[in-house]
Design a protein around this motif. Structure first.
Motif, PDB file in Angstrom:
ATOM      1  N   ALA A   1      65.867  77.296  71.766  1.00 58.38           N
ATOM      2  CA  ALA A   1      66.028  75.956  72.319  1.00 58.38           C
ATOM      3  C   ALA A   1      67.051  75.166  71.507  1.00 58.38           C
ATOM      4  O   ALA A   1      67.856  74.422  72.066  1.00 58.38           O
ATOM      5  CB  ALA A   1      64.696  75.233  72.340  1.00 58.38           C
ATOM      6  N   LEU A   2      67.013  75.337  70.191  1.00 52.83           N
ATOM      7  CA  LEU A   2      67.951  74.622  69.333  1.00 52.83           C
ATOM      8  C   LEU A   2      69.380  75.060  69.618  1.00 52.83           C
ATOM      9  O   LEU A   2      70.286  74.229  69.730  1.00 52.83           O
ATOM     10  CB  LEU A   2      67.603  74.867  67.861  1.00 52.83           C
ATOM     11  N   ALA A   3      69.585  76.369  69.769  1.00 53.97           N
ATOM     12  CA  ALA A   3      70.930  76.880  70.047  1.00 53.97           C
ATOM     13  C   ALA A   3      71.424  76.407  71.407  1.00 53.97           C
ATOM     14  O   ALA A   3      72.596  76.047  71.565  1.00 53.97           O
ATOM     15  CB  ALA A   3      70.937  78.406  69.978  1.00 53.97           C
ATOM     16  N   MET A   4      70.536  76.393  72.394  1.00 55.41           N
ATOM     17  CA  MET A   4      70.940  75.937  73.733  1.00 55.41           C
ATOM     18  C   MET A   4      71.284  74.458  73.731  1.00 55.41           C
ATOM     19  O   MET A   4      72.099  74.001  74.541  1.00 55.41           O
ATOM     20  CB  MET A   4      69.826  76.218  74.747  1.00 55.41           C
ATOM     21  N   ALA A   5      70.671  73.699  72.834  1.00 60.33           N
ATOM     22  CA  ALA A   5      70.936  72.259  72.773  1.00 60.33           C
ATOM     23  C   ALA A   5      72.389  71.965  72.425  1.00 60.33           C
ATOM     24  O   ALA A   5      72.914  70.905  72.780  1.00 60.33           O
ATOM     25  CB  ALA A   5      70.000  71.602  71.763  1.00 60.33           C
ATOM     26  N   TYR A   6      73.052  72.900  71.740  1.00 61.11           N
ATOM     27  CA  TYR A   6      74.464  72.702  71.406  1.00 61.11           C
ATOM     28  C   TYR A   6      75.367  72.817  72.646  1.00 61.11           C
ATOM     29  O   TYR A   6      76.505  72.375  72.629  1.00 61.11           O
ATOM     30  CB  TYR A   6      74.904  73.711  70.346  1.00 61.11           C
ATOM     31  N   ARG A   7      74.870  73.533  73.688  1.00 59.35           N
ATOM     32  CA  ARG A   7      75.528  73.636  75.004  1.00 59.35           C
ATOM     33  C   ARG A   7      76.822  74.448  75.003  1.00 59.35           C
ATOM     34  O   ARG A   7      77.522  74.489  76.007  1.00 59.35           O
ATOM     35  CB  ARG A   7      75.771  72.251  75.606  1.00 59.35           C
ATOM     36  N   HIS A   8      77.151  75.087  73.897  1.00 63.53           N
ATOM     37  CA  HIS A   8      78.336  75.952  73.898  1.00 63.53           C
ATOM     38  C   HIS A   8      78.008  77.348  73.357  1.00 63.53           C
ATOM     39  O   HIS A   8      78.904  78.154  73.129  1.00 63.53           O
ATOM     40  CB  HIS A   8      79.474  75.323  73.072  1.00 63.53           C
ATOM     41  N   ILE A   9      76.726  77.627  73.163  1.00 60.30           N
ATOM     42  CA  ILE A   9      76.294  78.916  72.625  1.00 60.30           C
ATOM     43  C   ILE A   9      75.588  79.707  73.725  1.00 60.30           C
ATOM     44  O   ILE A   9      74.685  79.191  74.391  1.00 60.30           O
ATOM     45  CB  ILE A   9      75.337  78.736  71.426  1.00 60.30           C
ATOM     46  N   TYR A  10      76.004  80.951  73.908  1.00 54.56           N
ATOM     47  CA  TYR A  10      75.295  81.832  74.844  1.00 54.56           C
ATOM     48  C   TYR A  10      73.997  82.272  74.182  1.00 54.56           C
ATOM     49  O   TYR A  10      73.983  82.730  73.039  1.00 54.56           O
ATOM     50  CB  TYR A  10      76.144  83.062  75.194  1.00 54.56           C
ATOM     51  N   VAL A  11      72.885  82.144  74.914  1.00 60.99           N
ATOM     52  CA  VAL A  11      71.567  82.490  74.372  1.00 60.99           C
ATOM     53  C   VAL A  11      70.814  83.345  75.391  1.00 60.99           C
ATOM     54  O   VAL A  11      70.842  83.054  76.588  1.00 60.99           O
ATOM     55  CB  VAL A  11      70.732  81.227  74.051  1.00 60.99           C
ATOM     56  N   ALA A  12      70.153  84.385  74.909  1.00 60.40           N
ATOM     57  CA  ALA A  12      69.328  85.208  75.792  1.00 60.40           C
ATOM     58  C   ALA A  12      68.070  85.651  75.057  1.00 60.40           C
ATOM     59  O   ALA A  12      68.089  85.853  73.840  1.00 60.40           O
ATOM     60  CB  ALA A  12      70.097  86.423  76.285  1.00 60.40           C
ATOM     61  N   SER A  13      66.991  85.761  75.816  1.00 56.31           N
ATOM     62  CA  SER A  13      65.738  86.300  75.299  1.00 56.31           C
ATOM     63  C   SER A  13      65.424  87.568  76.079  1.00 56.31           C
ATOM     64  O   SER A  13      65.368  87.539  77.313  1.00 56.31           O
ATOM     65  CB  SER A  13      64.609  85.277  75.475  1.00 56.31           C
ATOM     66  N   CYS A  14      65.234  88.687  75.387  1.00 56.61           N
ATOM     67  CA  CYS A  14      65.117  89.990  76.041  1.00 56.61           C
ATOM     68  C   CYS A  14      63.938  90.788  75.485  1.00 56.61           C
ATOM     69  O   CYS A  14      63.463  90.536  74.381  1.00 56.61           O
ATOM     70  CB  CYS A  14      66.395  90.816  75.844  1.00 56.61           C
ATOM     71  N   ALA A  15      63.507  91.754  76.286  1.00 61.19           N
ATOM     72  CA  ALA A  15      62.526  92.755  75.844  1.00 61.19           C
ATOM     73  C   ALA A  15      62.863  94.020  76.616  1.00 61.19           C
ATOM     74  O   ALA A  15      62.563  94.127  77.802  1.00 61.19           O
ATOM     75  CB  ALA A  15      61.100  92.294  76.115  1.00 61.19           C
ATOM     76  N   ILE A  16      63.487  94.952  75.952  1.00 60.09           N
ATOM     77  CA  ILE A  16      64.052  96.112  76.644  1.00 60.09           C
ATOM     78  C   ILE A  16      62.998  96.939  77.376  1.00 60.09           C
ATOM     79  O   ILE A  16      63.258  97.496  78.442  1.00 60.09           O
ATOM     80  CB  ILE A  16      64.857  96.993  75.655  1.00 60.09           C
ATOM     81  N   GLY A  17      61.793  96.981  76.850  1.00 62.10           N
ATOM     82  CA  GLY A  17      60.737  97.741  77.509  1.00 62.10           C
ATOM     83  C   GLY A  17      60.216  97.076  78.760  1.00 62.10           C
ATOM     84  O   GLY A  17      59.660  97.721  79.640  1.00 62.10           O
ATOM     85  N   ALA A  18      60.383  95.757  78.853  1.00 65.85           N
ATOM     86  CA  ALA A  18      59.908  95.013  80.021  1.00 65.85           C
ATOM     87  C   ALA A  18      60.947  94.968  81.121  1.00 65.85           C
ATOM     88  O   ALA A  18      60.626  95.049  82.307  1.00 65.85           O
ATOM     89  CB  ALA A  18      59.524  93.594  79.616  1.00 65.85           C
ATOM     90  N   ASN A  19      62.214  94.828  80.741  1.00 67.68           N
ATOM     91  CA  ASN A  19      63.281  94.726  81.745  1.00 67.68           C
ATOM     92  C   ASN A  19      64.572  95.246  81.121  1.00 67.68           C
ATOM     93  O   ASN A  19      65.333  94.502  80.508  1.00 67.68           O
ATOM     94  CB  ASN A  19      63.448  93.284  82.220  1.00 67.68           C
ATOM     95  N   TYR A  20      64.800  96.531  81.331  1.00 63.43           N
ATOM     96  CA  TYR A  20      65.966  97.188  80.718  1.00 63.43           C
ATOM     97  C   TYR A  20      67.274  96.589  81.236  1.00 63.43           C
ATOM     98  O   TYR A  20      68.194  96.292  80.468  1.00 63.43           O
ATOM     99  CB  TYR A  20      65.905  98.683  81.031  1.00 63.43           C
ATOM    100  N   LYS A  21      67.336  96.396  82.556  1.00 64.44           N
ATOM    101  CA  LYS A  21      68.588  95.930  83.151  1.00 64.44           C
ATOM    102  C   LYS A  21      68.917  94.505  82.709  1.00 64.44           C
ATOM    103  O   LYS A  21      70.080  94.169  82.498  1.00 64.44           O
ATOM    104  CB  LYS A  21      68.508  96.029  84.673  1.00 64.44           C
ATOM    105  N   GLN A  22      67.896  93.660  82.570  1.00 68.26           N
ATOM    106  CA  GLN A  22      68.144  92.295  82.098  1.00 68.26           C
ATOM    107  C   GLN A  22      68.686  92.316  80.676  1.00 68.26           C
ATOM    108  O   GLN A  22      69.571  91.539  80.316  1.00 68.26           O
ATOM    109  CB  GLN A  22      66.846  91.478  82.172  1.00 68.26           C
ATOM    110  N   THR A  23      68.167  93.230  79.861  1.00 67.39           N
ATOM    111  CA  THR A  23      68.641  93.344  78.482  1.00 67.39           C
ATOM    112  C   THR A  23      70.104  93.763  78.440  1.00 67.39           C
ATOM    113  O   THR A  23      70.922  93.162  77.721  1.00 67.39           O
ATOM    114  CB  THR A  23      67.785  94.365  77.706  1.00 67.39           C
ATOM    115  N   VAL A  24      70.440  94.776  79.216  1.00 66.98           N
ATOM    116  CA  VAL A  24      71.832  95.246  79.256  1.00 66.98           C
ATOM    117  C   VAL A  24      72.746  94.149  79.791  1.00 66.98           C
ATOM    118  O   VAL A  24      73.852  93.925  79.278  1.00 66.98           O
ATOM    119  CB  VAL A  24      71.939  96.520  80.122  1.00 66.98           C
ATOM    120  N   GLN A  25      72.286  93.449  80.816  1.00 64.57           N
ATOM    121  CA  GLN A  25      73.083  92.365  81.393  1.00 64.57           C
ATOM    122  C   GLN A  25      73.325  91.263  80.366  1.00 64.57           C
ATOM    123  O   GLN A  25      74.432  90.724  80.264  1.00 64.57           O
ATOM    124  CB  GLN A  25      72.378  91.790  82.618  1.00 64.57           C
TER     125      GLN A  25
END
Length: 749
Positions: A1-25
């Motif tokens: 949330a702190l990183a997103m507040a800067y509004r110029h940082i790409y941020v992602a939350s992933c779990a490869i075992g739950a959603n492999y394609k989302q992680t790769v994306q």
């Protein structure tokens, strides 16, 4: 949330075992982002003393995501610059139990034993917190409201009258149903109906959201069926939510709805199954069905449009839509095109949303040059590409029209193919693929070669639209007749000649619409699906396909025709780039590698079976014990069409393939007069079926033309009836249980 507040940082939350394609994306987007990027990945920690052990890590990840403990999302600041919401919540729905997840970790289990009341209190608070956080994230992921667009939209709706409000939702796999839904939305607007939204079904996957969005409106669901009763990828969440047992019996009371299903009747046991399930479930939840479900059949003379034209007048009556005055003049185009005089452009190959540009590594004809059919081993290079696929998946290939055909069309319409154009989508009723293609400037040649289906099979409604541009009165009347019921015989002649859209233009030379109208009239090329014929583990960095070049003689004039995609595949050179996307397969595999697999492969349906054998070979090379594999291989002739002979020999030698039984339809001595089918060979070897399926609990796979399904299923039941000793009645019950247990998988076409 702190990183997103800067509004110029790409941020992602992933779990490869739950959603492999989302992680790769997420990793691909982060790498492409011009700026700082942060990816936070979830993994069970050994310090938490996870009870299931690290071997079950992927399942723990999935549980963490499903209960909301670990949300999946992506925040991409560059989307905000183009007016889109930069925050995308990928874990849209909470389906898991947080206590069930936590109790697997010893630290929480110990708390339950030492302080059960405190544990219960903390569990309850955490559950409330996770639900609240999820709701906050869902609100954050909602599309931004453009107040100017909203005001303009309301003004437009008021100007068009006070017709019935509509919510149009679609489930589409290859994009065809999306195009139908967008076209339907435009027709509704022409009649003064107020279309609130046209979106994919998963956009409103929660029942509460659906009811809220459709309040006071009529819900129209248009849904395709994939394979044997499967839902499109953008409708799975919707159905999961709608069909959940905890949904209240009258949850959708007061909602009005109707459905239009799209499918292929050759899948007799599951024709339009997805739409039928939605239709029945909406009614069961208390919604009011306005009219019977419409059906668009890909096998009809005018494909889906035949059924659509029957259903549409009934829909107009059901919603009391006012008649529309048609003055015969061209309609407002969906696009505005600005050609930049004197500009030059080195075209960048168009890549549809969700697709990747893969390099052709091999295109080898496997049949003799003088043989009646051209069947190819077609390989694509995936090394270095974000293109993960699993065993049993398929590939959608976005083909291009042939250069010489495009040049003829450019000359016919008097278009300069090298002209550089900016294309603006001025209607809401254009597809995501259109919008993605026109984010950058394109050449006119690209529009005709990479996007529009100019050389595909036309529809009657196209003739009606083309008549608006005819400057010759006789041609205008003829085209209007073709588009009407009165012109059925004339239309049939065109169909029998396998005419294309461009053929119709050439038959009616006064029809020369401007480019923006041509782009509005023609559908996009439809990607074609091909089963993957290789294992990603045995053959990393490459993806194999087995493709027959689709050729036929037109019933009317006898001209030899070739399908658009296979014509492209036949000609595309090694080294060229091809736009492709992965389509998840529907095969179900046993949990244990020692479970027997009995497979039927007909023609190019042998492709996925080859990948299954490669997968077992890879596992055997890793020291994993594998079970029996039996293949019944059906094709026209052994010499010309028994493909991958070296592979089958290798599989035998390495102990992967137990037996390969060939059924060669037109080979001597049985032919003539008798043709031998794979079901005949199954009848000759019932022991292979009963031993591996009935006695050892194996799985069965059928891959090939749907027309063969009844005979293959009959042979299965006959084997367990006679050789297995069950008798006719019990063999039918056995087969039904066999299918319900997920041990029967079919991929037919």
């Amino acid at each position: 949330a702190l990183a997103m507040a800067y509004r110029h940082i790409y941020v992602a939350s992933c779990a490869i075992g739950a959603n492999y394609k989302q992680t790769v994306q997420a990793f691909a987007e982060a790498e492409a982002y011009k700026g700082p990027a942060l990816i936070v990945c979830y993994s069970p920690c050994i310090e938490h003393r996870t009870k299931t052990g690290l071997s079950q890590m992927s399942l723990d990840m999935k549980d963490a995501v499903e209960c909301g403990y670990w949300p999946l999302y992506r925040y991409n600041p560059k989307l905000e610059k183009v007016g889109q919401n930069p925050f995308c919540l990928d874990s849209k729905k909470l389906t898991g139990d947080v206590q069930k997840f936590l109790i697997k970790q010893n630290r929480y289990a110990q708390l339950c034993r030492s302080s059960p009341e405190l544990a219960e209190e903390l569990h309850t608070k955490l559950e409330v917190h996770l639900k609240e956080r999820h709701e906050d994230m869902r609100a954050k992921a909602a599309p931004p409201v453009d107040s100017t667009k909203l005001v303009n939209g309301l003004a437009k709706a008021q100007a068009n009258g006070t017709g019935e409000p509509l919510l149009i939702l679609y489930g589409s796999d290859t994009g065809v149903t999306e195009q139908v839904a967008k076209r339907f939305s435009g027709l509704c607007s022409e009649r003064g109906l107020q279309v609130r939204k046209t979106a994919d079904l998963d956009e409103l996957s929660e029942v509460g959201d659906l009811k809220e969005a459709a309040a006071g409106a009529t819900l129209v669901v248009m849904c395709a069926t994939c394979g044997h009763g499967d839902f499109p990828q953008n409708a799975g969440l919707f159905w999961s939510s709608l069909s959940a047992p905890e949904v209240a019996p009258k949850a959708l009371e007061g909602l009005k709805f109707c459905t239009f299903g799209m499918g292929d009747r050759s899948y007799a046991d599951s024709f339009c199954e997805a739409a039928k399930l939605i239709d029945d479930r909406l009614a069961a939840l208390g919604a009011e069905r306005l009219l019977e479900m419409g059906i668009g059949d890909d096998r009809d003379e005018d494909k889906w449009e035949t059924g659509f034209n029957v259903w549409l007048p009934n829909f107009w009556k059901a919603v009391k839509a006012p008649e529309v005055h048609d003055d015969g003049q061209p309609k407002t185009p969906l696009f505005d095109i600005k050609v930049h005089a004197g500009a030059t452009l080195v075209p960048k190959q168009i890549c549809p949303p969700g697709a990747e540009l893969l390099t052709v590594g091999e295109s080898r004809r496997m049949t003799p040059a003088d043989y009646e059919r051209d069947i190819r081993h077609f390989s694509l290079v995936t090394e270095g590409k974000d293109f993960p696929f699993d065993l049993g998946d398929a590939v959608a290939i976005y083909f291009e029209n042939l250069p010489e055909e495009v040049e003829e069309a450019l000359q016919w319409f008097d278009f300069n193919g090298d002209s550089v154009a900016t294309v603006n989508c001025i209607s809401d009723n254009v597809s995501a693929r259109h919008r993605e293609a026109f984010r950058e400037r394109v050449t006119v040649r690209q529009i005709l070669s990479e996007l529009v289906d100019l050389f595909g099979r036309p529809t009657k409604s196209f003739c009606s639209e083309a008549a608006r541009f005819a400057t010759n009165n006789a041609e205008q009347k003829a085209l209007r007749r073709l588009g009407s019921a009165a012109g059925a015989d004339d239309w049939k002649k065109l169909v029998d000649d396998s005419c294309s859209y461009f053929d119709i233009f050439k038959r009616f030379p006064s029809v020369k619409p401007p480019l923006e109208q041509l782009l509005s009239m023609l559908p996009l090329t439809k990607p074609r699906l091909y089963s993957i014929a290789s294992s990603p583990f045995l053959c990393p960095g490459v993806l194999d396909l087995t493709i027959v070049i689709n050729q036929w003689k037109a019933a009317g004039n006898g001209a030899v025709k070739t399908g658009g995609c296979t014509k492209f595949i036949q000609r595309v050179p090694v080294g060229a780039k091809v736009a492709c996307s992965v389509v998840c397969g529907t095969f179900q595999f046993p949990a244990e590698d020692t479970t027997p697999m009995v497979m039927v492969g007909l023609g190019t349906g042998i492709a996925p079976i080859r990948s299954f054998c490669q997968d077992k070979l890879y596992k055997k090379q890793q020291g994993i014990q594998t079970g029996p594999m039996v293949v019944f291989y059906g094709c026209r002739r052994e010499k010309e069409e028994l493909f991958y002979k070296d592979d089958w020999e290798l599989f035998r030698k390495e102990g992967v393939l137990t037996e390969l039984v060939g059924a060669f339809q037109f080979d001597a001595p049985h032919y003539p007069p008798k043709m031998v089918f794979v079901s005949d060979k199954m009848a000759e070897r019932p022991d292979l079926i009963t031993e591996n399926l009935q006695q050892k609990g194996g799985f069965f796979y059928m891959c090939g033309p749907a027309v063969a399904t009844p005979s293959v299923q009959k042979a299965l039941k006959a084997a367990v009836s006679s050789k297995g000793g069950l008798g006719e009645a019990k063999s039918q019950a056995w087969f039904e249980e066999f299918m319900q247990a997920g041990r029967y998988s079919e991929e037919s076409y």
